[in-house]
Design an enzyme around this catalytic site. Structure first.
Site, mmCIF file in Angstrom:
data_model
loop_
_atom_site.group_PDB
_atom_site.id
_atom_site.type_symbol
_atom_site.label_atom_id
_atom_site.label_comp_id
_atom_site.label_asym_id
_atom_site.label_seq_id
_atom_site.Cartn_x
_atom_site.Cartn_y
_atom_site.Cartn_z
ATOM 1 N N GLY A 206 0.817 -1.215 0.000
ATOM 2 C CA GLY A 206 0.000 0.000 0.000
ATOM 3 C C GLY A 206 0.847 1.258 0.000
ATOM 4 O O GLY A 206 0.547 2.226 -0.713
ATOM 5 N N ASP A 207 1.915 1.259 0.790
ATOM 6 C CA ASP A 207 2.828 2.405 0.800
ATOM 7 C C ASP A 207 3.478 2.588 -0.569
ATOM 8 O O ASP A 207 3.675 3.712 -1.030
ATOM 9 C CB ASP A 207 3.915 2.190 1.861
ATOM 10 C CG ASP A 207 3.326 1.974 3.239
ATOM 11 O OD1 ASP A 207 2.873 2.944 3.852
ATOM 12 O OD2 ASP A 207 3.322 0.819 3.700
#
Length: 256
Positions: A206-207
């Site tokens: 996600g990052d």
């Protein structure tokens, strides 16, 4: 990940003890810029990620963060100017006030700083009135905000639109094996699946998606390009044991 994609950036936050020193040294050796605030007591927490048939994690408890350290962080943020981008990601330390993200965005309000918030539930909902440039909930987190289990694209889109109505400029929803969805501030709707590959690790995916989106937007000035690079970065990291490199990401761009 921003560094891997050629975007200069500075890592901010709090570090303490020998674990903090190891983290700072590792980032610097990798060529990253850091401006951490050092705490006199405690140590940066150790998080254990379990990669087995089902992923799990054991996250340690971080150090206490005194008020003086928080003020030092505010001092750093006060130097941000129009066009700068601030990414606020993840949960907040136990020792900080629950509204710290709100405090930060309130302090920056009206100064032209673009805020990106990758957080869950109340942390995310509370910052929407400050019109963050980008938020990135996953499907589960989006459903939590509305007290629903989201499955169909249309209901995910409707909830993302509601977050835009509440203030978010761009809403990027990561949907695990179903791909991702972007509602941009011009009214555009973008939907991507996932490229072929074997998922080996979800930590950091996600990052990586957020970083890829920012890199694509900064380099191309296009939300479509930003979404595609974000999706490629998130997928490439999921296909590796660690963070993906630039070439691994670029190799996926034409496979959606």
């Amino acid at each position: 990940m921003l560094h891997n994609l050629g975007v200069e950036n500075t890592a901010l936050g709090f570090l303490a003890g020998f674990t903090g020193r190891a983290l700072d040294d590792g980032l610097r050796k990798a060529g990253l810029h850091t401006a951490f605030i050092w705490l006199e007591e405690g140590m940066t927490r150790i998080n254990v990620k379990i990669k087995a048939r089902q992923e799990g994690e054991i996250n340690g408890r971080g150090p206490a963060i005194p008020e003086a350290a928080v003020e030092a962080l505010f001092g750093q943020l006060d130097r941000l100017t129009e066009g700068d981008i601030l990414v606020l990601a993840g949960s907040i330390p136990w020792a900080m006030p629950d509204d710290i993200y709100q405090q930060i965005l309130r302090r920056l309000d009206g100064r032209g700083v673009l805020a990106v918030v990758d957080a869950a539930r109340d942390l995310l909902s509370a910052v929407l009135p400050y019109r963050p440039f980008l938020i990135k909930p996953n499907t589960f987190e989006l459903g939590e905000i509305f007290g629903r289990t989201l499955e169909a694209d249309e209901e995910i889109r409707q909830c993302a639109q509601e977050l835009q109505r509440r203030g978010a400029r761009n809403v990027l929803v990561s949907m695990a094996g179903d791909g991702s969805m972007l509602l941009d501030e011009t009214g555009g709707y973008h939907r991507l699946g996932v490229p072929p590959g074997e998922v080996r690790n979800s930590v950091g995916a996600g990052d990586s998606m957020v970083a890829g989106f920012l890199a694509g937007w900064l380099q191309e000035g296009s939300y479509e390009a930003a979404h595609r690079l974000g999706a490629a970065a998130g997928s490439a990291t999921a296909f590796q044991d660690g963070l993906a490199g630039k070439q691994q990401i670029l190799s996926l761009l034409d496979k959606f």
